[in-house]
Design a protein around this motif. Structure first.
Motif, PDB file in Angstrom:
ATOM      1  N   UNK A  99     -26.912 -51.770 -86.515  1.00  0.00           N
ATOM      2  CA  UNK A  99     -25.541 -51.490 -86.122  1.00  0.00           C
ATOM      3  C   UNK A  99     -24.565 -51.543 -87.273  1.00  0.00           C
ATOM      4  N   UNK A 100     -23.397 -52.108 -87.009  1.00  0.00           N
ATOM      5  CA  UNK A 100     -22.359 -52.227 -88.019  1.00  0.00           C
ATOM      6  C   UNK A 100     -22.819 -53.091 -89.184  1.00  0.00           C
ATOM      7  N   UNK A 101     -23.583 -54.152 -88.895  1.00  0.00           N
ATOM      8  CA  UNK A 101     -24.053 -55.047 -89.950  1.00  0.00           C
ATOM      9  C   UNK A 101     -24.844 -54.334 -91.022  1.00  0.00           C
ATOM     10  N   UNK A 102     -25.685 -53.406 -90.621  1.00  0.00           N
ATOM     11  CA  UNK A 102     -26.496 -52.640 -91.579  1.00  0.00           C
ATOM     12  C   UNK A 102     -25.595 -51.772 -92.466  1.00  0.00           C
ATOM     13  N   UNK A 103     -24.586 -51.170 -91.875  1.00  0.00           N
ATOM     14  CA  UNK A 103     -23.674 -50.320 -92.634  1.00  0.00           C
ATOM     15  C   UNK A 103     -22.788 -51.144 -93.561  1.00  0.00           C
ATOM     16  N   UNK A 104     -22.404 -52.335 -93.125  1.00  0.00           N
ATOM     17  CA  UNK A 104     -21.650 -53.239 -94.003  1.00  0.00           C
ATOM     18  C   UNK A 104     -22.491 -53.571 -95.231  1.00  0.00           C
ATOM     19  N   UNK A 105     -23.770 -53.863 -95.008  1.00  0.00           N
ATOM     20  CA  UNK A 105     -24.675 -54.188 -96.116  1.00  0.00           C
ATOM     21  C   UNK A 105     -24.735 -53.032 -97.112  1.00  0.00           C
TER      22      UNK A 105
END
Length: 298
Positions: free
Chosen positions: A40-46
């Motif tokens: 989700x968003x966490x992967x894109x933040x990374x």
């Protein structure tokens, strides 16, 4: 300076509000830890912070999801990413993994408390264990992660803590008596911690509170919001990145939601319910919920 257009990230948007950021903070070499970074968003933040040459640490309950994120970053040429399986609802496990991260990678400079879960049922249908689990993951875990990494930030009077809350933490929503309450708690925790730090002279430890509307990650699958389309994950990840780089204190996504929340205090309670029910159709939109369980979103 980089410009972001809201409509770029939404499936349908009648207007095109434009966000421009002037951010000069250098993230290169800093250790960024993201809870719920497996998807989700966490992967894109990374991925966003990896592009800024930060050292990335992923915490997630799902080993396969962690591998997918690490492999994605490696595919883009970013090999400086480590993943750890962590149940953030387990205090002792959080402390143990925090020590391991410090030994393996170094002290955490930027902590992004992103992981969250939602069930979406009327209160009387919520099992006790579901309520407890929602609290443990969505808010109690923030106490453990911050306790684990804050001492180093305090010693150096430097660092950044990001709390991913939700618009439901500003305005209660149908089927979210557990979820919305934890997001209200996130706001209270975040603001109180900010006050503690500033009052005691830790003015270089930055804090950003992010309150997004529905995000199109599967967390709220089936929901049909009436007023505006769901936010696209990349838009949210970009705004979180820029909140850190610009030291934004409070970020509501989209910003237009800020115009609605004061009505809660200005209008009579009955009128507010009529607005939610008849105009916004909040309950009706949430009744179609088909979302998944534990996810990496706010």
């Amino acid at each position: 300076m980089q410009a972001f257009t809201f409509s770029k990230y939404c499936k349908q948007t009648p207007t095109k509000p434009h966000f421009t950021f002037n951010c000069s903070q250098n993230i290169s070499g800093q250790v960024v830890l993201i809870t719920g970074g497996g998807g989700g968003v966490g992967r894109l933040i990374a991925l966003n912070f990896a592009r800024l040459q930060a050292r990335i640490v992923i915490w997630d309950i799902n080993q396969e999801a962690i591998k997918t994120t690490v492999d994605l970053l490696a595919k883009h040429g970013y090999d400086n990413c480590k993943g750890y399986v962590v149940d953030i609802s387990d205090r002792e496990q959080v402390y143990q993994r925090a020590n391991q991260v410090t030994a393996d990678v170094g002290a955490v400079d930027i902590l992004i408390n992103n992981a969250g879960i939602v069930c979406c049922k009327p209160f009387w249908e919520l099992h006790d264990r579901v309520i407890q689990n929602t609290y443990n993951i969505n808010i109690i875990s923030h106490y453990w992660t911050v306790k684990a990494f804050l001492p180093h930030m305090m010693r150096n009077n430097r660092g950044h803590i990001v709390t991913v809350g939700s618009v439901t933490g500003m305005l209660g929503t149908y089927g979210c008596s557990d979820y919305a309450a934890t997001k209200y708690a996130c706001i209270g925790f975040h603001e109180s911690l900010l006050t503690d730090l500033k009052a005691h002279g830790y003015d270089q430890i930055q804090m950003s509170l992010i309150c997004p509307y529905y995000i199109n990650t599967g967390m709220f699958s089936g929901v049909r919001p009436r007023m505006m389309p769901m936010l696209e994950p990349q838009y949210v990840a970009d705004r979180i990145e820029n909140a850190v780089r610009c030291n934004e204190v409070w970020c509501v996504l989209p910003n237009s939601i800020r115009l609605l929340t004061p009505l809660k205090c200005l209008l009579p309670a009955k009128m507010c319910w009529e607005l939610m029910s008849r105009v916004i159709r909040g309950p009706e939109s949430m009744m179609l919920f088909q979302g998944r369980g534990r996810v990496a979103a706010g």
